[in-house]
Scaffold this active site. Structure first.
Site, PDB file in Angstrom:
ATOM      1  N   CYS A 273      -2.820   9.626  -6.113  1.00  0.00           N
ATOM      2  CA  CYS A 273      -3.866   9.031  -5.257  1.00  0.00           C
ATOM      3  C   CYS A 273      -5.152  10.262  -5.406  1.00  0.00           C
ATOM      4  O   CYS A 273      -4.901  11.521  -5.585  1.00  0.00           O
ATOM      5  CB  CYS A 273      -3.542   9.300  -3.938  1.00  0.00           C
ATOM      6  SG  CYS A 273      -4.913   9.081  -2.807  1.00  0.00           S
TER       7      CYS A 273
ATOM      8  N   ASN B 219       3.718   6.692  -6.086  1.00  0.00           N
ATOM      9  CA  ASN B 219       2.046   7.102  -6.371  1.00  0.00           C
ATOM     10  C   ASN B 219       2.000   8.394  -6.688  1.00  0.00           C
ATOM     11  O   ASN B 219       2.166   9.268  -5.415  1.00  0.00           O
ATOM     12  CB  ASN B 219       1.259   6.177  -5.256  1.00  0.00           C
ATOM     13  CG  ASN B 219      -0.041   6.508  -5.573  1.00  0.00           C
ATOM     14  OD1 ASN B 219      -0.392   7.004  -6.626  1.00  0.00           O
ATOM     15  ND2 ASN B 219      -0.970   5.994  -4.541  1.00  0.00           N
TER      16      ASN B 219
ATOM     17  N   MET C  22     -10.328   5.783   0.111  1.00  0.00           N
ATOM     18  CA  MET C  22      -9.760   5.237   1.759  1.00  0.00           C
ATOM     19  C   MET C  22      -8.899   6.230   2.031  1.00  0.00           C
ATOM     20  O   MET C  22      -8.798   6.256   3.623  1.00  0.00           O
ATOM     21  CB  MET C  22      -8.755   4.086   1.108  1.00  0.00           C
ATOM     22  CG  MET C  22      -9.345   2.847   0.278  1.00  0.00           C
ATOM     23  SD  MET C  22     -10.688   1.862   1.290  1.00  0.00           S
ATOM     24  CE  MET C  22      -9.677   1.253   2.600  1.00  0.00           C
TER      25      MET C  22
ATOM     26  N   LYS D 109       0.653  -1.168  -0.124  1.00  0.00           N
ATOM     27  CA  LYS D 109      -0.017  -0.077   0.006  1.00  0.00           C
ATOM     28  C   LYS D 109       0.763   1.228  -0.169  1.00  0.00           C
ATOM     29  O   LYS D 109       2.036   1.210   0.402  1.00  0.00           O
ATOM     30  CB  LYS D 109      -0.865   0.133   1.215  1.00  0.00           C
ATOM     31  CG  LYS D 109      -1.777   1.232   1.513  1.00  0.00           C
ATOM     32  CD  LYS D 109      -2.793   1.457   0.882  1.00  0.00           C
ATOM     33  CE  LYS D 109      -3.719   2.670   0.809  1.00  0.00           C
ATOM     34  NZ  LYS D 109      -4.437   2.714  -0.188  1.00  0.00           N
TER      35      LYS D 109
ATOM     36  N   LEU E 249      -5.767   6.816   1.916  1.00  0.00           N
ATOM     37  CA  LEU E 249      -4.039   6.433   2.344  1.00  0.00           C
ATOM     38  C   LEU E 249      -4.215   5.960   3.725  1.00  0.00           C
ATOM     39  O   LEU E 249      -3.078   6.201   4.246  1.00  0.00           O
ATOM     40  CB  LEU E 249      -3.279   7.278   2.030  1.00  0.00           C
ATOM     41  CG  LEU E 249      -3.004   7.687   0.298  1.00  0.00           C
ATOM     42  CD1 LEU E 249      -2.098   8.983   0.086  1.00  0.00           C
ATOM     43  CD2 LEU E 249      -2.377   6.419  -0.416  1.00  0.00           C
TER      44      LEU E 249
HETATM   45  C1  DHB Z   1      -6.373   5.489  -2.590  1.00  0.00           C
HETATM   46  C2  DHB Z   1      -5.137   5.621  -3.210  1.00  0.00           C
HETATM   47  C3  DHB Z   1      -5.159   5.495  -4.397  1.00  0.00           C
HETATM   48  O1  DHB Z   1      -3.866   5.426  -5.212  1.00  0.00           O
HETATM   49  C4  DHB Z   1      -6.097   4.731  -5.009  1.00  0.00           C
HETATM   50  O2  DHB Z   1      -6.299   4.362  -6.500  1.00  0.00           O
HETATM   51  C5  DHB Z   1      -7.330   4.670  -4.410  1.00  0.00           C
HETATM   52  C6  DHB Z   1      -7.609   4.722  -2.970  1.00  0.00           C
HETATM   53  C7  DHB Z   1      -6.413   5.918  -1.084  1.00  0.00           C
HETATM   54  O3  DHB Z   1      -5.984   5.190  -0.177  1.00  0.00           O
HETATM   55  O4  DHB Z   1      -7.571   6.918  -0.778  1.00  0.00           O
END
Ligand code: DHB
Length: 314
Positions: free
Chosen positions: A130, A127, A66, A37, A68
């Protein structure tokens, strides 16, 4: 520096990849690498619940905001050495997020990258996309992408991947980002992150299906397959035209072996599994890979390499 999981199938960063136990389950599966993650500088609880609708009506995918949730990079630095014991590459996904210390995003990426390389990670997946934070994702701004890549590539020797959002409706931005990537030693891009700013409604209660961000979140699963294929193919062609040795890893909408084959034909050399892994857990890698090998054999191919980018025009 290159990273090439074998078999060329891994989990997508996000689902079931936060805790040590979840990561160990991936390490024990048939996946060719373990992707964490996205870790941030400060540990994060993530957004208020409900923040994930795993099954949208009609089986079209999953929707999440979510925020993160993760243990913070210092915890991952501790658990990576233990995870390495399973003998497969560990790919550490890294993100920036607002935090009390107020460290600028570029500094967050740099510090995490340096620490996590030292902890023994085999590659970093930056990443930059997000969809669920208040800020516009870094990947939407070529100058910011350049700043992060400059900071990280200067200090880190292990292979670097970059996780990108879909640019399907922004061709000029696609071009600018793709050109920016050419200036750096990057091992791969992973495309696509979830489709941002999507919404679903529960008819039984007439409520939005998730709470954070007024119900808007990132869409993954079967609904995004054609978007992902288009992004994989555009980047694949762009990098080939510019003779760049950046691999394209395909992410998005793979729920059966034939979907992965489409990704390979579009130009992916590795595929990552997000929503299906969320739905079914770590047995998906073995099942998908067996089906991919069967398709290859039935169609007269002896390896994935033979079909990468081999899609025909009509
Ligand atoms: C989250 C992060 C991401 O990169 C994604 O594609 C979907 C959710 C997150 O943790 O909010």
């Amino acid at each position: 520096m290159e990273i090439k999981p074998s078999p060329p199938i891994t989990n997508a960063s996000g689902p079931n990849s936060v805790t040590y136990d979840e990561l160990e389950r991936i390490a024990r599966s048939a996946a060719g690498a373990v992707v964490t993650k996205s870790m941030t500088h400060c540990p994060r609880q993530g957004n208020p619940e409900p923040r994930l609708r795993a099954h949208l009506d009609g089986g079209i995918g999953s929707l999440n905001s979510m925020g993160l949730p993760n243990l913070g990079y210092q915890e991952y630095a501790k658990l990576i050495p233990k995870l390495k014991g399973f003998g497969k590459p560990i790919i550490a996904s890294i993100a920036s997020a607002p935090c009390a210390h107020g460290l600028p995003p570029v500094e967050q990426y740099r510090e995490i990258a340096v620490t996590i390389e030292r902890a023994g990670a085999d590659a970093l997946e930056l990443n930059l996309s997000c969809p669920n934070l208040e800020d516009v994702p870094i990947a939407m701004d070529p100058q910011s992408v350049r700043a992060v890549l400059q900071a990280v590539t200067r200090e880190v020797k292990i292979p670097i991947g970059v996780k990108l959002p879909p640019y399907n409706n922004t061709p000029k931005l696609f071009e600018e980002i793709a050109r920016t990537l050419l200036d750096f030693e990057i091992s791969y891009i992973a495309t696509i992150n979830s489709e941002p700013l999507t919404l679903d409604i529960d008819l039984a209660t007439r409520t939005k299906v998730i709470r954070p961000n007024e119900g808007f979140g990132g869409l993954g699963g079967p609904a995004v397959l054609p978007i992902a294929l288009a992004e994989v193919h555009r980047f694949y062609k762009f990098f080939r035209k510019h003779r760049a040795k950046i691999a394209v890893w395909g992410v998005g909408g793979i729920t059966k072996p034939e979907d992965a084959i489409k990704h390979f034909l579009a130009g992916a050399s590795v595929v990552q599994i997000g929503t299906l892994f969320l739905w079914e857990g770590p047995t998906v890698f073995e099942k998908l890979w067996a089906g991919i090998e069967q398709w290859l054999a039935e169609n007269g191919f002896s390896s994935v390499e033979e079909i990468i980018g081999a899609v025909r025009e009509i």
